[in-house]
Design a protein around this motif. Structure first.
Motif, PDB file in Angstrom:
ATOM      1  N   GLY A  20     -34.510   9.490 -59.320  1.00  0.00           N
ATOM      2  CA  GLY A  20     -34.202   8.369 -59.131  1.00  0.00           C
ATOM      3  C   GLY A  20     -32.625   8.675 -58.515  1.00  0.00           C
ATOM      4  O   GLY A  20     -32.374   7.036 -58.342  1.00  0.00           O
ATOM      5  N   LEU A  21     -32.602   9.250 -57.867  1.00  0.00           N
ATOM      6  CA  LEU A  21     -30.917   9.652 -57.184  1.00  0.00           C
ATOM      7  C   LEU A  21     -30.993   8.218 -55.991  1.00  0.00           C
ATOM      8  O   LEU A  21     -30.429   7.444 -55.551  1.00  0.00           O
ATOM      9  N   TRP A  22     -33.031   7.935 -55.695  1.00  0.00           N
ATOM     10  CA  TRP A  22     -33.218   6.611 -54.521  1.00  0.00           C
ATOM     11  C   TRP A  22     -32.431   5.319 -54.940  1.00  0.00           C
ATOM     12  O   TRP A  22     -32.016   4.693 -53.958  1.00  0.00           O
ATOM     13  N   LYS A  23     -32.438   5.133 -55.706  1.00  0.00           N
ATOM     14  CA  LYS A  23     -32.343   3.578 -56.494  1.00  0.00           C
ATOM     15  C   LYS A  23     -30.698   3.298 -55.740  1.00  0.00           C
ATOM     16  O   LYS A  23     -30.279   2.200 -55.850  1.00  0.00           O
ATOM     17  N   ASP A  24     -29.844   4.194 -56.229  1.00  0.00           N
ATOM     18  CA  ASP A  24     -28.358   4.152 -55.782  1.00  0.00           C
ATOM     19  C   ASP A  24     -27.652   4.960 -54.170  1.00  0.00           C
ATOM     20  O   ASP A  24     -27.121   4.962 -54.123  1.00  0.00           O
ATOM     21  N   VAL A  25     -28.843   5.664 -53.868  1.00  0.00           N
ATOM     22  CA  VAL A  25     -28.812   6.184 -53.040  1.00  0.00           C
ATOM     23  C   VAL A  25     -27.894   4.838 -51.293  1.00  0.00           C
ATOM     24  O   VAL A  25     -27.026   5.308 -51.016  1.00  0.00           O
ATOM     25  N   GLY A  26     -27.837   3.383 -51.275  1.00  0.00           N
ATOM     26  CA  GLY A  26     -27.045   2.487 -50.898  1.00  0.00           C
ATOM     27  C   GLY A  26     -25.865   2.804 -50.780  1.00  0.00           C
ATOM     28  O   GLY A  26     -24.394   2.833 -49.912  1.00  0.00           O
ATOM     29  N   THR A  27     -25.433   2.815 -52.160  1.00  0.00           N
ATOM     30  CA  THR A  27     -24.621   2.647 -53.382  1.00  0.00           C
ATOM     31  C   THR A  27     -23.040   3.823 -52.033  1.00  0.00           C
ATOM     32  O   THR A  27     -22.563   3.869 -52.056  1.00  0.00           O
ATOM     33  N   LYS A  28     -24.032   4.912 -52.455  1.00  0.00           N
ATOM     34  CA  LYS A  28     -23.114   6.337 -52.814  1.00  0.00           C
ATOM     35  C   LYS A  28     -22.984   6.511 -50.443  1.00  0.00           C
ATOM     36  O   LYS A  28     -22.099   6.968 -50.797  1.00  0.00           O
ATOM     37  N   ILE A  29     -24.406   6.199 -49.996  1.00  0.00           N
ATOM     38  CA  ILE A  29     -23.158   6.075 -48.615  1.00  0.00           C
ATOM     39  C   ILE A  29     -22.747   5.273 -48.549  1.00  0.00           C
ATOM     40  O   ILE A  29     -22.085   6.021 -47.680  1.00  0.00           O
ATOM     41  N   ARG A  30     -22.673   4.447 -48.797  1.00  0.00           N
ATOM     42  CA  ARG A  30     -21.460   3.492 -48.753  1.00  0.00           C
ATOM     43  C   ARG A  30     -20.075   3.702 -49.237  1.00  0.00           C
ATOM     44  O   ARG A  30     -18.735   4.067 -48.259  1.00  0.00           O
ATOM     45  N   SER A  31     -20.121   5.283 -50.079  1.00  0.00           N
ATOM     46  CA  SER A  31     -19.126   5.180 -50.922  1.00  0.00           C
ATOM     47  C   SER A  31     -18.202   6.191 -49.869  1.00  0.00           C
ATOM     48  O   SER A  31     -17.007   6.748 -49.866  1.00  0.00           O
ATOM     49  N   LEU A  32     -18.772   6.689 -49.229  1.00  0.00           N
ATOM     50  CA  LEU A  32     -18.858   8.329 -47.991  1.00  0.00           C
ATOM     51  C   LEU A  32     -18.517   7.797 -47.002  1.00  0.00           C
ATOM     52  O   LEU A  32     -17.631   8.102 -45.710  1.00  0.00           O
ATOM     53  N   SER A  33     -18.207   6.255 -45.779  1.00  0.00           N
ATOM     54  CA  SER A  33     -18.886   5.835 -44.821  1.00  0.00           C
ATOM     55  C   SER A  33     -18.383   4.036 -44.561  1.00  0.00           C
ATOM     56  O   SER A  33     -18.958   3.575 -45.615  1.00  0.00           O
ATOM     57  N   LYS A  34     -17.425   4.690 -43.402  1.00  0.00           N
ATOM     58  CA  LYS A  34     -16.665   2.867 -43.470  1.00  0.00           C
ATOM     59  C   LYS A  34     -17.800   1.920 -42.367  1.00  0.00           C
ATOM     60  O   LYS A  34     -17.111   1.310 -41.444  1.00  0.00           O
ATOM     61  N   ALA A  35     -18.598   2.891 -41.609  1.00  0.00           N
ATOM     62  CA  ALA A  35     -19.205   2.359 -40.540  1.00  0.00           C
ATOM     63  C   ALA A  35     -19.961   1.194 -40.910  1.00  0.00           C
ATOM     64  O   ALA A  35     -20.491   0.376 -41.731  1.00  0.00           O
ATOM     65  N   GLU A  36     -19.855   0.566 -39.884  1.00  0.00           N
ATOM     66  CA  GLU A  36     -20.151  -1.093 -39.473  1.00  0.00           C
ATOM     67  C   GLU A  36     -21.524  -0.478 -39.273  1.00  0.00           C
ATOM     68  O   GLU A  36     -22.293  -1.292 -39.664  1.00  0.00           O
ATOM     69  N   LYS A  37     -22.135   0.211 -38.336  1.00  0.00           N
ATOM     70  CA  LYS A  37     -23.780   0.234 -38.097  1.00  0.00           C
ATOM     71  C   LYS A  37     -24.561   2.023 -38.752  1.00  0.00           C
ATOM     72  O   LYS A  37     -24.019   2.707 -38.115  1.00  0.00           O
ATOM     73  N   VAL A  38     -25.603   1.362 -39.059  1.00  0.00           N
ATOM     74  CA  VAL A  38     -26.584   2.339 -39.501  1.00  0.00           C
ATOM     75  C   VAL A  38     -27.916   2.758 -39.132  1.00  0.00           C
ATOM     76  O   VAL A  38     -28.183   1.685 -38.816  1.00  0.00           O
ATOM     77  N   ALA A  39     -27.481   3.785 -38.412  1.00  0.00           N
ATOM     78  CA  ALA A  39     -29.118   4.480 -37.296  1.00  0.00           C
ATOM     79  C   ALA A  39     -29.652   5.140 -38.414  1.00  0.00           C
ATOM     80  O   ALA A  39     -29.799   6.675 -38.374  1.00  0.00           O
ATOM     81  N   VAL A  40     -31.279   4.459 -38.939  1.00  0.00           N
ATOM     82  CA  VAL A  40     -31.747   5.298 -39.954  1.00  0.00           C
ATOM     83  C   VAL A  40     -33.768   5.898 -39.267  1.00  0.00           C
ATOM     84  O   VAL A  40     -34.069   5.141 -38.218  1.00  0.00           O
ATOM     85  N   ILE A  41     -32.772   7.368 -38.707  1.00  0.00           N
ATOM     86  CA  ILE A  41     -34.191   7.564 -38.022  1.00  0.00           C
ATOM     87  C   ILE A  41     -35.477   8.784 -38.665  1.00  0.00           C
ATOM     88  O   ILE A  41     -35.063   9.002 -39.884  1.00  0.00           O
ATOM     89  N   THR A  42     -36.346   8.419 -38.825  1.00  0.00           N
ATOM     90  CA  THR A  42     -37.414   8.276 -39.062  1.00  0.00           C
ATOM     91  C   THR A  42     -38.908   8.471 -38.586  1.00  0.00           C
ATOM     92  O   THR A  42     -38.781   8.160 -37.761  1.00  0.00           O
ATOM     93  N   ASP A  43     -40.407   9.004 -39.292  1.00  0.00           N
ATOM     94  CA  ASP A  43     -40.738   9.390 -38.600  1.00  0.00           C
ATOM     95  C   ASP A  43     -41.901   8.073 -39.364  1.00  0.00           C
ATOM     96  O   ASP A  43     -41.548   7.353 -39.379  1.00  0.00           O
ATOM     97  N   ASP A  44     -43.197   7.512 -38.496  1.00  0.00           N
ATOM     98  CA  ASP A  44     -44.066   6.632 -38.761  1.00  0.00           C
ATOM     99  C   ASP A  44     -44.224   6.798 -40.338  1.00  0.00           C
ATOM    100  O   ASP A  44     -44.063   5.940 -41.134  1.00  0.00           O
ATOM    101  N   THR A  45     -44.741   7.574 -40.693  1.00  0.00           N
ATOM    102  CA  THR A  45     -45.076   8.244 -42.154  1.00  0.00           C
ATOM    103  C   THR A  45     -44.319   7.427 -43.280  1.00  0.00           C
ATOM    104  O   THR A  45     -44.987   6.891 -44.317  1.00  0.00           O
ATOM    105  N   VAL A  46     -43.002   8.163 -43.185  1.00  0.00           N
ATOM    106  CA  VAL A  46     -42.250   8.446 -43.503  1.00  0.00           C
ATOM    107  C   VAL A  46     -41.620   6.595 -43.994  1.00  0.00           C
ATOM    108  O   VAL A  46     -40.614   5.582 -44.482  1.00  0.00           O
ATOM    109  N   ASP A  47     -41.356   6.483 -42.390  1.00  0.00           N
ATOM    110  CA  ASP A  47     -40.614   4.072 -42.792  1.00  0.00           C
ATOM    111  C   ASP A  47     -42.293   3.354 -42.811  1.00  0.00           C
ATOM    112  O   ASP A  47     -41.115   2.912 -44.312  1.00  0.00           O
ATOM    113  N   ALA A  48     -43.275   3.900 -43.469  1.00  0.00           N
ATOM    114  CA  ALA A  48     -43.924   2.999 -43.915  1.00  0.00           C
ATOM    115  C   ALA A  48     -43.898   3.346 -45.418  1.00  0.00           C
ATOM    116  O   ALA A  48     -44.386   2.544 -45.945  1.00  0.00           O
TER     117      ALA A  48
END
Length: 353
Positions: A20-48
């Protein structure tokens, strides 16, 4: 929630493991990063499956998000795809304070990590592994790379993530073949360092029992790898233990153009074939190869590739563990105890049977 710290000085990070960690992963990433832009690199299977949901989670945290998607499969882990991803980061206008998120299995993590290590000479990246193989092995330890025609992972770097977020619920979308593919790496950990883990994997009644206890398996493997990486981050000694089965396994994968055997299947072949031979040579406790054979067969993992020895030697000659005229093989003394064995290259054929 299981947290495993990887203590590497200024490059230290934490592996978080929870259903269930997935539901809060955005918050967790924001707590670690002050980035303005995020590149999510993935493949077509996982992206779907997960791409749009992750973009929404990150956007809610104030990130500007782009998803960069490439075709799935090891044969796309190439310099050409790497170049496409780096160019995409540049076109997105990313700066050194921005972030790459690797969303996917081992191929995605390896390629995305190499993009992060290379773009602007290094920007932060975070791993969200979605396969068992990547959750227990490839997302941890900072090895990032792409393949060349000459061999697997020959262009790459050591570049640690800022965090690894593992939600074992994501394994629900894995096919049985790829669940077992990842389990080959867990069997490897049992072989080299943890006889109790090996016995536990061998003892599950079925895949349902395995999945019911998968958090424990993932945490055990990650903890073993973390402790080894802490002692040998750059793979010059102890860390080579983690390559048990890989020298032959990589050669098998490449021989078939990454289109026949998965990575875990190649490792399974390598573990069994090498141990069968070292047992015959009196280097490994009797019965070890049979125990490995039994657990591999339990999970429908292959024992042989049907390839002539001579056809594999040329590929093995370009293995990263080869140093001059010798190569380091990882050999079991018994289940749970792996050792490094430096072998003259001319002697390698005898270890292949």
């Amino acid at each position: 929630m299981e947290k495993i710290d990887v203590a590497l000085g200024q490059d230290s990070y934490t592996i978080e493991i929870a259903r269930g960690l997935w539901k809060d992963v955005g918050t967790k990433i924001r707590s670690l990063s002050k980035a303005e832009k995020v590149a999510v690199i993935t493949d077509d299977t996982v992206d779907a499956l997960y791409g749009k949901a992750l973009e929404e989670k990150l956007s809610k945290e104030g990130f500007m998000v782009r998803r960069f998607i490439f075709p799935h499969g090891e044969h796309h882990k190439t310099l050409a795809v790497f170049e496409t991803m780096v160019r995409a980061c540049a076109q997105f206008g990313m700066t050194r304070s921005d972030l790459v998120v690797a969303l996917g299995g081992g191929v995605v993590g390896d390629l995305a990590g190499f993009v992060a290590a290379s773009f602007l000479r290094g920007i932060d990246f975070i791993q969200i592994p979605t396969t068992l193989l990547s959750q227990i092995d490839s997302s941890v330890g900072g090895k990032v790379a792409v393949d060349l025609k000459a061999g697997k992972n020959l262009a790459g770097a050591f570049y640690q993530p800022k965090a690894v977020f593992i939600d074992t619920d994501l394994l629900a979308t894995l096919s049985t073949r790829f669940l077992h593919d990842g389990l080959a790496e867990a069997i490897k950990y049992g072989c080299i360092k943890d006889a109790a883990l090996f016995a536990k994997i061998a003892g599950y009644a079925d895949d349902a029992a395995l999945l019911a206890d998968i958090d424990s398996v993932v945490a055990t493997c990650c903890a073993i790898k973390a402790r080894i990486v802490e002692q040998d981050e750059f793979d010059t000694g102890l860390r080579m233990l983690l390559n048990f089965g890989h020298t032959l396994g990589h050669a098998v994968e490449q021989h078939f153009g990454y289109s026949c055997f998965t990575h875990g299947e190649g490792v399974a072949i390598g573990m069994y074939q090498l141990t069968k031979r070292t047992e015959e040579l009196g280097m490994t406790a009797k019965g070890s190869a049979e125990r490995i054979k039994s657990v591999l067969e339990k999970y429908n993992l292959p024992l042989t590739a049907g390839v002539e020895k001579a056809q594999l030697l040329d590929t093995m000659a370009r293995d990263k563990k080869k140093n001059g005229n010798s190569i380091t093989l990882i050999i079991l003394q018994q289940i749970g105890e792996g050792v490094l064995q430096k072998v003259d290259w001319q002697e390698v054929p005898k270890y292949l049977g």
